[in-house]
Design an enzyme around this catalytic site. Structure first.
Site, PDB file in Angstrom:
ATOM      1  N   HIS A   1       0.648  -1.161  -0.031  1.00 48.80           N
ATOM      2  CA  HIS A   1      -0.016   0.065   0.067  1.00 48.80           C
ATOM      3  C   HIS A   1       0.884   1.110   0.032  1.00 48.80           C
ATOM      4  O   HIS A   1       0.507   2.320  -0.462  1.00 48.80           O
ATOM      5  CB  HIS A   1      -0.929  -0.097   1.146  1.00 48.80           C
ATOM      6  CG  HIS A   1      -1.805  -1.084   1.385  1.00 48.80           C
ATOM      7  ND1 HIS A   1      -2.865  -1.107   2.192  1.00 48.80           N
ATOM      8  CD2 HIS A   1      -2.243  -1.831   0.162  1.00 48.80           C
ATOM      9  CE1 HIS A   1      -3.377  -2.350   2.017  1.00 48.80           C
ATOM     10  NE2 HIS A   1      -3.340  -2.573   0.675  1.00 48.80           N
TER      11      HIS A   1
ATOM     12  N   LEU B   1      -3.293  -9.399   5.834  1.00 54.65           N
ATOM     13  CA  LEU B   1      -3.003  -9.373   4.186  1.00 54.65           C
ATOM     14  C   LEU B   1      -1.963  -8.486   3.953  1.00 54.65           C
ATOM     15  O   LEU B   1      -1.571  -7.967   2.891  1.00 54.65           O
ATOM     16  CB  LEU B   1      -4.514  -8.435   3.693  1.00 54.65           C
ATOM     17  CG  LEU B   1      -5.684  -9.464   3.871  1.00 54.65           C
ATOM     18  CD1 LEU B   1      -6.771  -8.491   3.682  1.00 54.65           C
ATOM     19  CD2 LEU B   1      -5.651 -10.558   3.021  1.00 54.65           C
ATOM     20  N   PHE B   2      -1.115  -8.285   4.864  1.00 58.02           N
ATOM     21  CA  PHE B   2       0.349  -7.474   4.875  1.00 58.02           C
ATOM     22  C   PHE B   2       0.390  -6.174   4.136  1.00 58.02           C
ATOM     23  O   PHE B   2       1.490  -6.003   3.394  1.00 58.02           O
ATOM     24  CB  PHE B   2       1.210  -8.712   4.025  1.00 58.02           C
ATOM     25  CG  PHE B   2       0.822  -9.943   4.892  1.00 58.02           C
ATOM     26  CD1 PHE B   2       0.959 -10.307   5.951  1.00 58.02           C
ATOM     27  CD2 PHE B   2       0.918 -11.244   3.514  1.00 58.02           C
ATOM     28  CE1 PHE B   2       0.981 -11.764   6.130  1.00 58.02           C
ATOM     29  CE2 PHE B   2       0.664 -12.288   4.201  1.00 58.02           C
ATOM     30  CZ  PHE B   2       0.731 -12.807   5.305  1.00 58.02           C
ATOM     31  N   CYS B   3      -0.698  -5.512   4.351  1.00 55.85           N
ATOM     32  CA  CYS B   3      -0.740  -4.086   3.768  1.00 55.85           C
ATOM     33  C   CYS B   3      -0.533  -4.238   2.232  1.00 55.85           C
ATOM     34  O   CYS B   3      -0.201  -3.531   1.521  1.00 55.85           O
ATOM     35  CB  CYS B   3       0.162  -3.406   4.312  1.00 55.85           C
ATOM     36  SG  CYS B   3      -0.129  -2.507   6.021  1.00 55.85           S
ATOM     37  N   ALA B   4      -1.006  -5.446   1.466  1.00 58.76           N
ATOM     38  CA  ALA B   4      -1.117  -5.572   0.029  1.00 58.76           C
ATOM     39  C   ALA B   4      -2.085  -6.128  -0.302  1.00 58.76           C
ATOM     40  O   ALA B   4      -2.026  -7.271  -0.628  1.00 58.76           O
ATOM     41  CB  ALA B   4       0.273  -6.188  -0.182  1.00 58.76           C
TER      42      ALA B   4
END
Length: 469
Positions: free
Chosen positions: A129, A387-390
């Site tokens: 992100h 979701l790992f900032c992705a």
């Protein structure tokens, strides 16, 4: 003995000492264990060397660019010499600027604020992100996730060849081709799959179509050498806290023209060369045309120095040896996970793609939050779940694989959307073999025997249920 010479010896310690390496944590099943920090992709532990360098400087702390006293002069020299060290670490070109920021996110937002008018931005949906979202005020083209490195290059080439004419497309200048200025933003290594992206080839494609390119090196710089000159990227951004330095500092390095022509990212002291009242009561400002233009306010000299110290430590350790040992750890984890049929490792480019020490996976029959909680509570292993900032990338990778809800559920999904999350294990120069060996053993035991403790959801997180303890 070099790191690579002993890589096959499972008793070897990490090549670089990090803070927290001897910290013990309690287990819900009783007793304590040395904490296995396997979440480097979120924040790597600070190198002991960096901490020692900062501690040695701390008594001499003084204001930067603002004092005539000895400590102020010393701190100013240290701050500016750190800029030189970072430029050397990145192999910057003559004329490139190194701007100190708060993080990769801050760096890319700074560049977004400096885009020339009518700039079109191209970014893959696979980005973190930090590099996916800053361009919302520009004309953005989001590119679908490629499934090979070659497909990534071909996708970008087609998009650039077909790009929309700028409203000012008749103007030709060094700022862009006949269709106006354009910028490509790409990661160097995925924070989800760890896979290396074909940065040099993407840069060549961008330049062939009159576009510029910025490299998000947050996950690449801690693991591999990054040469602005060799990769031929226009800018590179990274964070100190992923490069084994404490929180709070980042870097944007590269071409100076767009940065010099843009309004200062922040207005204030340090960014201005001259300020004067006008006769009409207003204020005239002459801004710096150096990196100081975008470094308003009192700088984070400790954070900047810690980045420079980390750059020196990694360079002196030698990336060849660091990469060789990390590949040994990657193979150990991947081979261990491959022995568990219930485990699915996430990948865009396939098993043979080169990668850094970042591996994400799901486990059949387990919610990932539940699995990560059990790794922590029962084995003293810290990983990441979610979701790992992705989000777009992980949803693409998991779109056809809804997870089974365990005792602990993932954070609630949006209406009409599957509840998806994954587990990520990540490691680096401070990781001893025992940590990854314990992780592989824990995965196998949890899949075979289940958790030994009950868990519940609390404030959106899966935690051990101690109500009956």
């Amino acid at each position: 003995m070099s790191v690579s010479a002993v890589a096959a010896d499972s008793s070897v310690c990490a090549p670089l000492a990090v803070l927290g390496r001897d910290v013990t944590v309690p287990l819900v099943t009783g007793g304590e264990v040395t904490y296995a920090a396997l979440d480097y992709a979120a924040s790597a532990p600070a190198l002991q060397r960096v901490w020692d360098d900062v501690a040695a400087y701390a008594p001499y702390y003084g204001s930067v660019h603002r004092g005539a006293g000895y400590l102020s002069q010393l701190s100013t020299d240290l701050f500016e010499n750190s800029r030189v060290t970072v430029a050397e670490f990145l192999d910057c070109r003559e004329g490139d600027q190194v701007v100190f920021t708060r993080s990769t996110t801050d760096s890319l937002n700074l560049l977004a604020a400096a885009l020339p008018a009518d700039c079109q931005v191209f970014v893959f949906e696979t980005e973190h992100h930090a590099s996916l979202l800053p361009w919302r005020d520009a004309r953005v083209t989001y590119l679908n996730a490629p499934r090979t490195a070659d497909q990534a290059v071909a996708t970008l080439e087609r998009a650039l060849a077909d790009r929309d004419p700028s409203p000012r497309s008749q103007l030709r200048s060094s700022r862009g081709g006949p269709t106006g200025p354009a910028l490509v933003c790409v990661t160097g290594a995925s924070n989800v799959t760890g896979e290396l992206w074909p940065v040099k080839e993407l840069a060549a494609a961008a330049h062939a179509h009159g576009a510029r390119i910025v490299l998000d090196a947050a996950q690449l710089a801690p693991h591999h050498p990054v040469s602005v000159r060799e990769l031929d990227v226009d800018w590179v951004a990274f964070s100190g806290h992923k490069l084994y330095a404490p929180f709070g500092s980042g870097v944007l390095a590269g071409r100076s023209d767009w940065l010099q022509e843009a309004e200062p990212y922040l207005a204030g002291g340090g960014a201005s060369r001259k300020v004067a009242r006008r006769t009409d009561g207003g204020v005239d400002v002459e801004w710096h045309d150096t990196a100081a233009r975008h470094e308003a306010g009192s700088p984070n000299v400790i954070g900047v120095y810690s980045i420079a110290a980390a750059c020196k430590a990694l360079t002196e350790a030698g990336f060849d040896d660091l990469v060789a040992r990390e590949n040994h750890l990657i193979a150990k984890v991947r081979e261990g996970l491959a022995e568990v049929p219930a485990v699915k490792v996430l990948s865009l480019f396939g098993d043979d793609a080169p990668r850094v020490g970042v591996i994400s996976f799901v486990v059949e029959g387990w919610n990932s939050s539940h699995f990560a909680a059990a790794l922590s509570a029962e084995y003293g292993i810290g990983v990441r779940d979610g979701l790992f900032c992705a989000h777009p990338l992980v949803r693409t990778l998991l779109g056809s694989d809804p997870q089974t809800q365990g005792e602990c559920g993932a954070p609630e999904a949006a209406p009409g959307e599957k509840s998806l999350n994954a587990i990520r294990v990540s490691f680096g120069a401070g990781t001893p073999d025992e940590h990854v060996e314990r992780f592989v053993r824990a995965v196998k035991e949890l899949v075979a025997d289940g958790a030994r403790w009950n868990y519940r959801t609390e404030d959106g997180r899966c935690v051990p249920d101690t109500t009956g303890a």
